[in-house]
Design a protein around this motif. Structure first.
Motif, PDB file in Angstrom:
ATOM      1  N   THR A  76     -33.067  17.158 -42.058  1.00 19.17           N
ATOM      2  CA  THR A  76     -32.967  18.337 -43.037  1.00 19.17           C
ATOM      3  C   THR A  76     -34.232  18.446 -43.783  1.00 19.17           C
ATOM      4  OG1 THR A  76     -32.255  16.585 -44.889  1.00 19.17           O
ATOM      5  CG2 THR A  76     -30.376  17.700 -43.480  1.00 19.17           C
ATOM      6  N   ILE A 206     -30.908  23.750 -41.835  1.00 24.41           N
ATOM      7  CA  ILE A 206     -31.440  23.301 -43.151  1.00 24.41           C
ATOM      8  C   ILE A 206     -32.887  22.805 -42.884  1.00 24.41           C
ATOM      9  CG2 ILE A 206     -31.172  21.908 -45.193  1.00 24.41           C
ATOM     10  CD1 ILE A 206     -28.271  22.421 -44.618  1.00 24.41           C
ATOM     11  N   ALA A 210     -34.487  26.021 -45.375  1.00 20.55           N
ATOM     12  CA  ALA A 210     -33.192  25.712 -46.212  1.00 20.55           C
ATOM     13  C   ALA A 210     -32.817  26.944 -47.016  1.00 20.55           C
ATOM     14  CB  ALA A 210     -33.486  24.704 -47.141  1.00 20.55           C
ATOM     15  N   VAL A 220     -25.455  24.297 -47.807  1.00 20.79           N
ATOM     16  CA  VAL A 220     -26.744  23.602 -47.769  1.00 20.79           C
ATOM     17  C   VAL A 220     -26.550  22.232 -48.751  1.00 20.79           C
ATOM     18  CG1 VAL A 220     -29.055  23.646 -48.323  1.00 20.79           C
ATOM     19  CG2 VAL A 220     -28.214  25.581 -47.346  1.00 20.79           C
TER      20      VAL A 220
END
Length: 261
Positions: A76, A206, A210, A220
């Motif tokens: 992420t 993401i 993002a 998210v």
């Protein structure tokens, strides 16, 4: 009339998949061979003894279990430097719960819940308060470490259940410690999730963009919180393995990071 392009006859296309490896993979294979030969000759074969291999597998499990959660976080675009502190505090709370009369596995559940809650808190501040991951986790590294010192009160916890050592170190299936089987099962399960389930795709989206993922409608914030939650939970599971490997808790437990806990 369009010209026809003759089919390629290059060696790379004609070769079967197993022969298409890059030079980096061949270099890795060469290094593995060198390590095997060096450890065999240099240690007189002691490196490959059953006791030493068992120790290596347990250490590998101790590292691999939280590394699964860290993989989600890194995908992420985040990071968590508080993993060692989460492990230490989870181990301490597990030991305290056991010494207050809970059964070994109920006490372990207390530690795992505590680690999960710490992961949720990390993820909440990163996703919803939008404090950068490195700043958030550096701050909570100090907070969890201070909490570990406070709950121990300057003492060591040495009354650790022998069942943790049995599960983490001595009990084996097909000659492999149970802790390593747990690590392998988690790796296989979450590798499949990353490859075949929507949540795994969310992580990659993401990490790539993002804000674009948020505009596209992906959850998210929830995905980020879940990734840190899983990291906290896996760190607490690793704390149980650590207690089996080294049955005591002190204020410095986890402070050296993984894998040298």
């Amino acid at each position: 009339m369009t010209a026809q392009i003759p089919p390629s006859t290059s060696t790379e296309q004609a070769a079967p998949p197993i022969l298409r490896s890059s030079r980096y993979e061949y270099a890795l294979l060469g290094m593995i061979i060198v390590v095997v030969v060096a450890t065999t000759i240099g240690s007189g074969g002691n490196f490959w003894s059953a006791a030493n291999l068992n120790s290596i597998l347990v250490d590998a499990a101790l590292t691999a279990i939280p590394a699964i959660g860290m993989t989600f976080v890194i995908i992420t675009g985040g990071i968590d430097v508080s993993v060692g502190a989460i492990l230490g505090l989870s181990a301490a709370l597990t030991g305290i719960a056991y010494n207050h009369g809970l059964s070994p596995w109920t006490a372990a559940l207390v530690g795992i819940i505590a680690g999960t809650v710490m992961g949720i808190i990390n993820g909440f501040f990163i996703a919803f308060i939008q404090i950068p991951p490195i700043i958030t986790t550096l701050g909570f590294l100090s907070i969890w470490s201070a909490a570990l010192y406070l709950v121990l009160g300057g003492n060591w916890i040495t009354n650790i259940p022998a069942s943790y050592t049995s599960v983490a170190v001595t009990d084996k299936v097909l000659g492999i410690p149970l802790s390593m089987w747990v690590a392998l099962a988690l790796v296989i399960a979450f590798s499949w999730i990353l490859s075949h389930r929507p949540w795994g795709r969310y992580l990659y989206a993401i990490g790539n963009n993002a804000e674009g993922s948020r505009i596209f409608g992906l959850p998210v914030n929830k995905t980020i919180v879940l990734s840190y939650t899983l990291l906290g939970m896996f760190s607490a599971i690793a704390a149980i393995v650590h207690l089996g490997l080294s049955p005591l808790v002190q204020a410095s437990t986890g402070s050296s990071g993984l894998p040298s806990l």
